[in-house]
Design an enzyme around this catalytic site. Structure first.
Site, PDB file in Angstrom:
ATOM      1  N   SER A 142     -43.494  -9.047  25.608  1.00  0.00           N
ATOM      2  CA  SER A 142     -43.357 -10.482  25.876  1.00  0.00           C
ATOM      3  C   SER A 142     -43.112 -10.750  27.358  1.00  0.00           C
ATOM      4  CB  SER A 142     -42.206 -11.060  25.054  1.00  0.00           C
ATOM      5  OG  SER A 142     -42.384 -10.777  23.685  1.00  0.00           O
TER       6      SER A 142
HETATM    7  N1  SAM Z   1     -39.998  -6.887  21.344  1.00  0.00           N
HETATM    8  C1  SAM Z   1     -41.208  -6.268  21.842  1.00  0.00           C
HETATM    9  C2  SAM Z   1     -41.070  -5.747  23.239  1.00  0.00           C
HETATM   10  O1  SAM Z   1     -40.005  -5.892  23.852  1.00  0.00           O
HETATM   11  O2  SAM Z   1     -42.040  -5.155  23.711  1.00  0.00           O
HETATM   12  C3  SAM Z   1     -42.403  -7.161  21.729  1.00  0.00           C
HETATM   13  C4  SAM Z   1     -42.842  -7.249  20.326  1.00  0.00           C
HETATM   14  S1  SAM Z   1     -44.490  -7.693  20.003  1.00  0.00           S
HETATM   15  C5  SAM Z   1     -44.612  -9.315  20.652  1.00  0.00           C
HETATM   16  C6  SAM Z   1     -44.314  -7.902  18.247  1.00  0.00           C
HETATM   17  C7  SAM Z   1     -44.117  -6.626  17.483  1.00  0.00           C
HETATM   18  O3  SAM Z   1     -43.805  -6.932  16.129  1.00  0.00           O
HETATM   19  C8  SAM Z   1     -45.359  -5.743  17.439  1.00  0.00           C
HETATM   20  O4  SAM Z   1     -45.077  -4.469  17.950  1.00  0.00           O
HETATM   21  C9  SAM Z   1     -45.717  -5.681  15.953  1.00  0.00           C
HETATM   22  O5  SAM Z   1     -46.273  -4.456  15.533  1.00  0.00           O
HETATM   23  C10 SAM Z   1     -44.354  -5.917  15.331  1.00  0.00           C
HETATM   24  N2  SAM Z   1     -44.373  -6.386  13.946  1.00  0.00           N
HETATM   25  C11 SAM Z   1     -45.228  -7.248  13.328  1.00  0.00           C
HETATM   26  N3  SAM Z   1     -44.903  -7.393  12.020  1.00  0.00           N
HETATM   27  C12 SAM Z   1     -43.796  -6.611  11.811  1.00  0.00           C
HETATM   28  C13 SAM Z   1     -42.985  -6.333  10.663  1.00  0.00           C
HETATM   29  N4  SAM Z   1     -43.202  -6.898   9.471  1.00  0.00           N
HETATM   30  N5  SAM Z   1     -41.965  -5.468  10.819  1.00  0.00           N
HETATM   31  C14 SAM Z   1     -41.711  -4.875  12.016  1.00  0.00           C
HETATM   32  N6  SAM Z   1     -42.446  -5.095  13.126  1.00  0.00           N
HETATM   33  C15 SAM Z   1     -43.472  -5.954  13.029  1.00  0.00           C
END
Ligand code: SAM
Length: 227
Positions: free
Chosen positions: A76
Site C-alpha cells: 500500500s
Molecule cells: N499489508 C500489506 C503490505 O504491507 O504489503 C499489503 C496487503 S495487499 C494490499 C492485500 C493482501 O491481502 C494480499 O497479499 C492478498 O493476498 C491478501 N489477502 C486477500 N484475501 C485474503 C484473505 N482472505 N486472507 C488473508 N489474506 C488475504
C-alpha cells in the site's frame, strides 16, 4: 508539492539515498498531509520500505503510491499505511491482528507500535517472503505469521485489541467483530470491488459502532466472508 506531483509524480526528489528518501516521505507524504501521531511518524521513519518491494521496484520504494509485489498483489501507499495505523490509536501494549500480510511492510510498522502482531496471508509465497524480511533481516521478534483465510480471522490468538484489514471486503466479516476485544478498534476497507470506504469499527462491551472515514481502493479479500 503540487497536487499534480502528489497524484502523478514520484514525489521524491532525485539523488537521495534510501534514508534521505524515508525522511522525505515522513515530512512531505505523511506529516504535511495530516499524519500527526508522533509514534506513527517515528515508526514509518524507521522501517526500510526498500526491503519490502521486488528488486525491479527498489529505486521507486518511496514512490507516493502502491507498488506491485507479485502474485497480483500490492504494497500500500505510505500515506494509506500511516493513516490506517493512526486510526488504531496504538499505545504499545496491544495485541494486533493484520489480515493481508502482503509484503510485510504494514506488519513491520505495527510491530514497532504494539506488543504483539499476528498477521495472516492466503498466499504462502508472500507470507514466506515477508517472514524472511521481518525475522531474518530485521530481527523483529513480536510478529507471528499465519497462512490461511483471514476473513475468518485467527481465533487461536483472539481476542485482539486492534484489527487492521488490508484487503477489501463487501461487508464486515462477523468473525473479525467476534475476535475484537471489548474496547477494541478495527480498520477495514468495506465496499464493492474497485472502490471502498475505510471503516472504523469500535467495540464497547456488546455494542459495536461503525464510522466511514475515507474512500480507498484495495485488492479484494478472497475467502469465506469476502469474495
Ligand atoms: N499489508 C500489506 C503490505 O504491507 O504489503 C499489503 C496487503 S495487499 C494490499 C492485500 C493482501 O491481502 C494480499 O497479499 C492478498 O493476498 C491478501 N489477502 C486477500 N484475501 C485474503 C484473505 N482472505 N486472507 C488473508 N489474506 C488475504
Amino acid at each position: 508539492m503540487s497536487l499534480f506531483d502528489r497524484f502523478f509524480g514520484n514525489g521524491v526528489p532525485n539523488g537521495m539515498d534510501f534514508e534521505e528518501q524515508r525522511r522525505w516521505m515522513v515530512e512531505h507524504q505523511l506529516r504535511e498531509w495530516g499524519i500527526s501521531d508522533p509514534r506513527v511518524l517515528d515508526a514509518m521513519g524507521r522501517v526500510p520500505r526498500e526491503l519490502f518491494v521486488p528488486p525491479e521496484y527498489r529505486e521507486s520504494a518511496y514512490y507516493d503510491g502502491a507498488l506491485p509485489i507479485g502474485e497480483g498483489q500490492t504494497i500500500s501507499q505510505p500515506y494509506v499505511v500511516a493513516h490506517m495505523t493512526m486510526m488504531l490509536e496504538l499505545k504499545g501494549h496491544e495485541k494486533v491482528l493484520e489480515v493481508g500480510t502482503g509484503s510485510g511492510y504494514q506488519a513491520a510498522v505495527l510491530s514497532l507500535l504494539a506488543r504483539e502482531v499476528h498477521t495472516i496471508e492466503r498466499i504462502p509465497r508472500l507470507a514466506e517472503r515477508a517472514r524472511q524480511v521481518l525475522v531474518d533481516e530485521l530481527k523483529l521478534t513480536n510478529v507471528h505469521f499465519h497462512i490461511g483465510d483471514g476473513s475468518k480471522g485467527w481465533p487461536e490468538a483472539a481476542p485482539y485489541d486492534a484489527i487492521l484489514v488490508t484487503c477489501a471486503s463487501p461487508t464486515i466479516p462477523p468473525p473479525l467483530i467476534e475476535q475484537l476485544a471489548p474496547g477494541g478498534r478495527m480498520v477495514i476497507p468495506v465496499g464493492p470491488r474497485g472502490l471502498q470506504e475505510l471503516v472504523l469499527v469500535r467495540k464497547e462491551d456488546s455494542k459495536v459502532s461503525q464510522e466511514k472515514r475515507a474512500p480507498v481502493a484495495f485488492v479484494p479479500m478472497i475467502g469465506e466472508y469476502g469474495w
